[in-house]
Scaffold this motif. Structure first.
Motif, PDB file in Angstrom:
ATOM      1  N   THR A 161      -4.611  -1.020  -3.643  1.00  0.00           N
ATOM      2  CA  THR A 161      -5.144   0.122  -3.121  1.00  0.00           C
ATOM      3  C   THR A 161      -5.220   1.410  -3.724  1.00  0.00           C
ATOM      4  OG1 THR A 161      -2.878   0.853  -2.162  1.00  0.00           O
ATOM      5  CG2 THR A 161      -4.112  -0.713  -0.694  1.00  0.00           C
TER       6      THR A 161
ATOM      7  N   SER B 183       1.029   4.517   0.499  1.00  0.00           N
ATOM      8  CA  SER B 183       0.323   5.570   0.708  1.00  0.00           C
ATOM      9  C   SER B 183       0.916   6.694   1.337  1.00  0.00           C
ATOM     10  CB  SER B 183      -0.317   4.954   2.204  1.00  0.00           C
ATOM     11  OG  SER B 183       0.778   4.598   3.062  1.00  0.00           O
TER      12      SER B 183
ATOM     13  N   GLY C 189      -3.383   4.357  -3.140  1.00  0.00           N
ATOM     14  CA  GLY C 189      -2.193   4.966  -3.341  1.00  0.00           C
ATOM     15  C   GLY C 189      -1.222   4.201  -4.233  1.00  0.00           C
TER      16      GLY C 189
ATOM     17  N   ASP D 113       0.836  -1.146   0.040  1.00  0.00           N
ATOM     18  CA  ASP D 113       0.053   0.005  -0.023  1.00  0.00           C
ATOM     19  C   ASP D 113       0.850   1.099   0.085  1.00  0.00           C
ATOM     20  OD1 ASP D 113      -1.769   1.902   0.262  1.00  0.00           O
ATOM     21  OD2 ASP D 113      -2.434   1.421   2.368  1.00  0.00           O
TER      22      ASP D 113
END
Length: 823
Positions: free
Chosen positions: A482, A443, A484, A441
């Motif tokens: 995800t 992020s 991101g 992920d």
């Protein structure tokens, strides 16, 4: 030395159990970075790369991170802006610190993919990273322990002595003093990559990118007990993902901007979203195995967002150049099945049906043609068992991660992704180093930048390896992509496409490309499957339980008058129980499977013989009353009730089994004539059976005790009366003979005749009275409301018993359960 096609410095994805330890070391060195570093050649694997914050040491206390590189691909005379942060991770103060960009060593580009891996493997500052630019520099001042400082640096290709197209190392380091060493020295460094694209490449590499739209199963087997069969979800979390700020909504938004995208869709997700476009209910916590009712569900909230998302997706997949791959319905975990359940009865049929249902569902919900013959084992890990199971399911294309089929180290270039693996199957192998940065992920901006720059460096190097030959690559992000990570991947694809060294194409284009004869086409054996992945598989016992439900479900279908209300929801729930979506949510998967099992148990047990207590049969003959109850919301038939005695020599049931037909939520009392031979308790068993060519027991057998009383009393009176008559006759004969022997001349035949006839008459009159007095009377049947014993006439002349079984039966017919089962 030849250039290996892929760089597997880490042992091939868990085959020796080493990957987990390596990942832990990388995590410790990354200190919060979400970037997954690509593997280096074996000799370089020990030194993890520094593409983000690194763990500080006494010698290098500054952790340096590069947040952005603009532009991501440099052109001639383009200014290059680099932003980032420096954190003092040491115990003392950093004095008069500054950040600067290093000039690549000798101004030379990296020549091979091994060179890229070498840069990524470095940790501490090295002379191999080149030397600092004297200008520009970003002054950071004194930085206390734990404090951070941002920096911005802007350079040009000329500053970096870059003049030829290629891939270059881009490093930013921090210099300053410390309390122990006040002279200026290197305190830390961060590295990334900068493609320089002065002139376009002669032939772009074709890149197919998977864009997965999957979700853990939400629909359950229950539906509301109404004519519309309102769907029920296990929770309402999907509504948040479909909302404008949610993951699935943003994935569709980002994906719609990418040309030539391959959408990989779980049809169960489409079915669930479609169900949410209408009124639906959501289970309350702790009610997974219960029949759906108003009191244990709440109204769903996602109708509007589901409607909008489905419309948005239909528009996106209809765009020119897009392709839709339909996974089997509910995305069954083909790796778990191959290893733990391939031999289970009915599994092959289930997988084939899931594939067909997936195609029909996806095409119906999206109004586009889909490709249904694609297998995607978890994380792309392949072995021979998985390939065989995929073939049995009808899949001719298998998506594989490069760690399962690594290229030989002697191959000096990266081959095309497609290769034949026999039996009519083609493996499309994703380049692991290209795909790996997008597995986590991403992020943070820093993590996204590191992944983007690594992707650009690898793909440009692949294109330049053999620029005269058309190349084909597959990019495989994880199923749970995800926002991101999707953002970074889209940025990387867009930049490479703009740089003209890749061309985004559909999966079909890569899958049908001519296989490279030197590429590895050997499928590994089961022993080479990653140990880490085996630990998260659905177990053989769990798969066995799921498949075992089919037999019980088939039996339930035989007695229902509306089996379609149950068959579809339950068959889908069984496949959902084996979904790949449970891989990283094991507890939720176990709870889902347990809920399906419990609900099926409840449905089956809703048609039953209620439990019984001891009942009394007060006579030789009688009628046993046994009730059958249907708590389902639909009528049942094709059943019969069989009542059997544990001691036929004492109590037997007369007649054939009773046919059972019950309306919804009703009960009925059935009558079984019984004949007793002796007093005492007798064990009886009531069992429902299905009818038809292959009758089978249905549900649990119910045992109860019948207490037989007053058997043979009338008979004993008759026998007793006969014995008395014989004794009286014998006594009279004896007395007469004695009298004649004493006074033979005084005999009076007439008197004797009169006396005999009077005695006989009196004896016969006494016997009839005894028989009458011994006749049966109706006794109390006991307190059990679901079974009774009604006495019948005694098998002796002149006896009779009256009974009224209808009153007991009517009472039974009025017994109805309050619970309604959802189907």
């Amino acid at each position: 030395m030849s250039e290996p096609a892929r760089h597997s410095g880490l042992t091939a994805f868990g085959r020796t159990g080493r990957t987990g330890r390596v990942v832990k070391r990388l995590a410790a060195l990354a200190a919060g970075s979400a970037v997954l570093l690509s593997a280096a050649p074996p000799a370089l694997a020990a030194a993890p790369g520094r593409t983000g914050f690194a763990e500080a040491s006494a010698d290098y206390p500054a952790s340096v991170a590069i947040d952005t590189v603009t532009p991501t691909v440099a052109g001639q005379n383009d200014p290059i802006t680099i932003t980032g942060r420096v954190v003092n991770a040491g115990g003392g103060e950093l004095k008069s610190a500054h950040a600067a960009v290093r000039v690549p060593l000798g101004g030379k580009s990296l020549r091979t993919r091994s060179d890229i891996a070498l840069v990524a493997s470095r940790n501490n500052p090295s002379t191999q990273d080149g030397s600092d630019l004297q200008s520009p520099q970003a002054a950071l001042g004194d930085i206390g322990a734990g404090q951070s400082r941002p920096f911005t640096l802007q350079v040009t290709p000329a500053d970096l002595t870059i003049s030829k197209a290629g891939v270059y190392e881009l490093a930013v380091d921090v210099w300053g003093g410390t309390a122990d060493n006040e002279r200026m020295h290197a305190l830390g460094i961060a590295r990334t990559f900068l493609p320089y694209n002065a002139e376009p490449t002669s032939r772009a590499t074709q890149v197919a990118t998977l864009w997965p739209l999957t979700h853990t199963p939400e629909l359950v087997a229950q539906t509301m007990p109404d004519n519309d069969q309102m769907p029920v979800l296990r929770d309402d979390g999907l509504a948040a993902e479909l909302a404008p700020e949610g993951r699935l909504y943003k994935l569709v938004t980002i994906g719609s901007t990418l040309p030539g995208l391959t959408w990989v869709v779980d049809p169960d997700l489409l079915d669930t979203v479609y169900a949410m476009t209408k009124p639906y209910r959501v289970q309350k916590p702790g009610t997974a195995g219960e029949s759906a009712k108003e009191e244990n569900t709440v109204a769903g909230t996602g109708k509007d967002v589901a409607t909008a998302w489905l419309a948005k997706l239909r528009q996106a997949v209809a765009a020119s150049g897009s392709e839709v791959v339909s996974l089997p319905y509910a995305d069954p975990d083909i790796a778990s099945i191959a290893h733990n359940g391939a031999d289970l009865n009915g599994m092959d049929t289930t997988l084939r049906k899931a594939g067909t249902a997936g195609q029909v569902t996806a095409e119906g919900r999206l109004s586009v043609d889909v490709r249904p013959d694609v297998a995607w084992p978890y994380q792309g890990a392949l072995d021979q068992q998985i390939a065989a199971t995929a073939r049995t399911a009808g899949d001719t294309l298998v998506l594989v991660d490069g760690t399962s089929m690594p290229e030989p180290g002697s191959l000096p270039y990266t081959p095309n992704s497609a290769r034949s693996i026999g039996n009519g199957q083609t493996a499309v192998v994703a380049d692991h180093t290209v795909s790996e940065p997008f597995q986590g992920d991403l992020s943070t901006q820093q993590a996204q930048t590191a992944a983007t720059q690594r992707f650009l460096a690898e793909t440009k190097m692949i294109t330049e390896q053999r620029p005269q030959d058309q190349r084909n690559l597959l990019v495989m992000p994880p199923r749970g992509l995800t926002v991101g990570t999707a953002t970074a991947l889209a940025a990387a694809l867009g930049a490479a496409q703009k740089g003209a060294w890749i061309n985004q194409v559909k999966l079909d284009a890569v899958a049908t490309a001519a296989p490279d004869p030197d590429a590895n086409s050997s499928v590994p054996g089961p022993a080479d499957y990653p140990n880490e992945l085996r630990g998260s598989e659905v177990s053989g016992s769990a798969l066995g339980d799921v498949m075992g439900m089919q037999t019980r479900l088939d039996q339930l279908m035989r007695i229902l008058t509306q089996p379609q209300r149950v068959r579809g929801p339950f068959s889908a729930a069984m496949v959902r129980s084996m979904s790949t979506g449970w891989r990283d949510k094991a507890s939720a998967g176990n709870a889902y499977r347990a809920g399906v099992q419990e609900y099926l148990d409840n449905l089956i047990s809703a048609v039953k013989v209620p439990a019984k207590s001891v009942i009394t049969l007060p006579g030789d003959n009688g009628t046993l009353l046994v009730s059958v109850k249907n708590d389902l919301n639909q009528a049942v038939g094709n059943l019969q009730l069989r009542l059997t005695s544990g001691q036929l020599n004492r109590l037997d049931v007369v007649g054939l089994p009773e046919t059972v037909v019950l309306d919804a939520t009703t009960s009925r009392t059935l009558r079984f004539p019984a004949k007793a031979q002796s007093n005492g308790p007798v064990q009886m068993t009531a069992q429902l059976w299905t009818t038809g060519p292959d009758p089978q027991p249905y549900g649990k057998a119910v045992s109860f005790t019948v207490e037989v009383t007053s058997v043979t009393q009338g008979v004993l009176y008759v026998i007793g009366g006969g014995v008395v008559l014989i004794l009286l006759a014998a006594a009279r004969f004896y007395l007469q003979r004695k009298k004649r022997s004493v006074d033979p001349d005084d005999s009076d035949p007439e008197a004797d005749a009169d006396t005999e006839s009077g005695s006989d008459a009196r004896s016969r009159a006494g016997s009839e009275t005894d028989v009458d007095s011994g006749s049966h009377t109706a006794g109390d049947a006991g307190s059990d409301t679901t079974a009774d014993a009604v006495p019948g006439p005694v098998d002796a002349p002149g006896t009779e018993a009256d009974s009224d079984p209808e009153s007991a039966a009517d009472a039974e017919d009025r017994v109805a359960g309050d619970e309604k089962v959802g189907h």
